[in-house]
Motif scaffolding. Sequence first.
Motif, mmCIF file in Angstrom:
data_model
loop_
_atom_site.group_PDB
_atom_site.id
_atom_site.type_symbol
_atom_site.label_atom_id
_atom_site.label_comp_id
_atom_site.label_asym_id
_atom_site.label_seq_id
_atom_site.Cartn_x
_atom_site.Cartn_y
_atom_site.Cartn_z
ATOM 1 N N GLU A 172 -11.262 -8.310 0.717
ATOM 2 C CA GLU A 172 -11.190 -7.221 1.688
ATOM 3 C C GLU A 172 -9.832 -7.224 2.395
ATOM 4 O O GLU A 172 -9.280 -6.167 2.689
ATOM 5 C CB GLU A 172 -12.312 -7.338 2.720
ATOM 6 C CG GLU A 172 -13.672 -6.977 2.186
ATOM 7 C CD GLU A 172 -14.754 -7.110 3.242
ATOM 8 O OE1 GLU A 172 -14.449 -7.227 4.452
ATOM 9 O OE2 GLU A 172 -15.935 -7.096 2.849
ATOM 10 N N PRO B 162 -6.152 0.459 10.161
ATOM 11 C CA PRO B 162 -7.473 1.077 10.083
ATOM 12 C C PRO B 162 -8.514 0.265 10.862
ATOM 13 O O PRO B 162 -8.580 -0.957 10.743
ATOM 14 C CB PRO B 162 -7.785 1.070 8.588
ATOM 15 C CG PRO B 162 -6.441 1.041 7.926
ATOM 16 C CD PRO B 162 -5.590 0.195 8.837
ATOM 17 N N GLN C 252 -7.317 -5.641 0.035
ATOM 18 C CA GLN C 252 -7.501 -4.191 0.017
ATOM 19 C C GLN C 252 -6.926 -3.553 1.279
ATOM 20 O O GLN C 252 -6.290 -2.499 1.211
ATOM 21 C CB GLN C 252 -8.987 -3.844 -0.136
ATOM 22 C CG GLN C 252 -9.534 -4.173 -1.501
ATOM 23 C CD GLN C 252 -11.037 -3.963 -1.597
ATOM 24 O OE1 GLN C 252 -11.680 -3.451 -0.694
ATOM 25 N NE2 GLN C 252 -11.613 -4.385 -2.710
ATOM 26 N N LEU C 253 -7.119 -4.216 2.417
ATOM 27 C CA LEU C 253 -6.553 -3.708 3.669
ATOM 28 C C LEU C 253 -5.026 -3.737 3.605
ATOM 29 O O LEU C 253 -4.364 -2.801 4.065
ATOM 30 C CB LEU C 253 -7.058 -4.533 4.854
ATOM 31 C CG LEU C 253 -6.526 -4.143 6.230
ATOM 32 C CD1 LEU C 253 -6.844 -2.679 6.561
ATOM 33 C CD2 LEU C 253 -7.085 -5.078 7.298
ATOM 34 N N VAL D 39 -3.094 -3.377 0.978
ATOM 35 C CA VAL D 39 -2.651 -2.250 0.143
ATOM 36 C C VAL D 39 -2.751 -0.950 0.937
ATOM 37 O O VAL D 39 -1.822 -0.137 0.938
ATOM 38 C CB VAL D 39 -3.476 -2.170 -1.162
ATOM 39 C CG1 VAL D 39 -3.195 -0.870 -1.912
ATOM 40 C CG2 VAL D 39 -3.180 -3.369 -2.057
ATOM 41 N N LYS D 40 -3.864 -0.771 1.646
ATOM 42 C CA LYS D 40 -4.038 0.452 2.436
ATOM 43 C C LYS D 40 -2.961 0.560 3.512
ATOM 44 O O LYS D 40 -2.374 1.627 3.720
ATOM 45 C CB LYS D 40 -5.429 0.472 3.077
ATOM 46 C CG LYS D 40 -5.689 1.731 3.860
ATOM 47 C CD LYS D 40 -7.129 1.832 4.287
ATOM 48 C CE LYS D 40 -7.321 3.180 4.947
ATOM 49 N NZ LYS D 40 -8.531 3.845 4.561
ATOM 50 N N MET D 41 -2.678 -0.552 4.192
ATOM 51 C CA MET D 41 -1.670 -0.524 5.244
ATOM 52 C C MET D 41 -0.284 -0.224 4.674
ATOM 53 O O MET D 41 0.487 0.523 5.281
ATOM 54 C CB MET D 41 -1.682 -1.839 6.022
ATOM 55 C CG MET D 41 -2.914 -1.966 6.903
ATOM 56 S SD MET D 41 -3.077 -3.574 7.707
ATOM 57 C CE MET D 41 -1.569 -3.648 8.645
ATOM 58 N N THR E 28 -0.665 9.002 12.494
ATOM 59 C CA THR E 28 -1.258 8.144 11.477
ATOM 60 C C THR E 28 -1.676 6.828 12.101
ATOM 61 O O THR E 28 -0.882 6.173 12.772
ATOM 62 C CB THR E 28 -0.248 7.868 10.343
ATOM 63 O OG1 THR E 28 0.128 9.116 9.766
ATOM 64 C CG2 THR E 28 -0.842 6.988 9.274
ATOM 65 N N ARG F 156 0.352 1.592 2.072
ATOM 66 C CA ARG F 156 0.359 3.025 1.769
ATOM 67 C C ARG F 156 0.526 3.859 3.038
ATOM 68 O O ARG F 156 1.218 4.882 3.032
ATOM 69 C CB ARG F 156 -0.928 3.409 1.040
ATOM 70 C CG ARG F 156 -0.994 2.805 -0.359
ATOM 71 C CD ARG F 156 -2.233 3.207 -1.078
ATOM 72 N NE ARG F 156 -2.113 4.617 -1.444
ATOM 73 C CZ ARG F 156 -3.044 5.281 -2.086
ATOM 74 N NH1 ARG F 156 -4.158 4.703 -2.440
ATOM 75 N NH2 ARG F 156 -2.854 6.555 -2.386
ATOM 76 N N LEU F 157 -0.099 3.411 4.124
ATOM 77 C CA LEU F 157 0.018 4.142 5.384
ATOM 78 C C LEU F 157 1.441 4.095 5.928
ATOM 79 O O LEU F 157 1.908 5.062 6.536
ATOM 80 C CB LEU F 157 -0.972 3.584 6.413
ATOM 81 C CG LEU F 157 -2.445 3.895 6.136
ATOM 82 C CD1 LEU F 157 -3.346 3.091 7.070
ATOM 83 C CD2 LEU F 157 -2.720 5.385 6.260
ATOM 84 N N LYS G 3 3.316 6.739 4.136
ATOM 85 C CA LYS G 3 2.907 8.052 4.644
ATOM 86 C C LYS G 3 3.539 8.337 6.008
ATOM 87 O O LYS G 3 3.986 9.451 6.276
ATOM 88 C CB LYS G 3 1.383 8.109 4.750
ATOM 89 C CG LYS G 3 0.842 9.457 5.138
ATOM 90 C CD LYS G 3 -0.673 9.443 5.125
ATOM 91 C CE LYS G 3 -1.230 10.795 5.505
ATOM 92 N NZ LYS G 3 -2.688 10.812 5.520
#
Length: 78
Positions: free
Chosen positions: A18, A7, A21-22, A24-26, A3, A28-29, A32
């Motif tokens: 932005e 990103p 948003q990054l 939140v994505k991080m 993973t 979630r990663l 995971k």
Amino acid sequence: MDTTLVPGNSLITATPEEGRQLAVKMARLVIKATQQDEAVRDKLRDVYANDASMLLQVGQVVATEFATIAAANNYWRK
């Protein structure tokens, strides 16, 4: 599982939105990468979705990620 936790291999974003948003994505990663079994993640989602304390902890993780991103972007100063 391989993973990518950052990103695009960069924390640099054009705007604070932005950056958020990054963050939140991080966050979630990280989940995971920590719990690699998708079926287990799906099963646990209902547990934390209905626990206010766990939801607050999620918010804290995102806030920590966002602080890191904001610092990397020099707080979007020009």
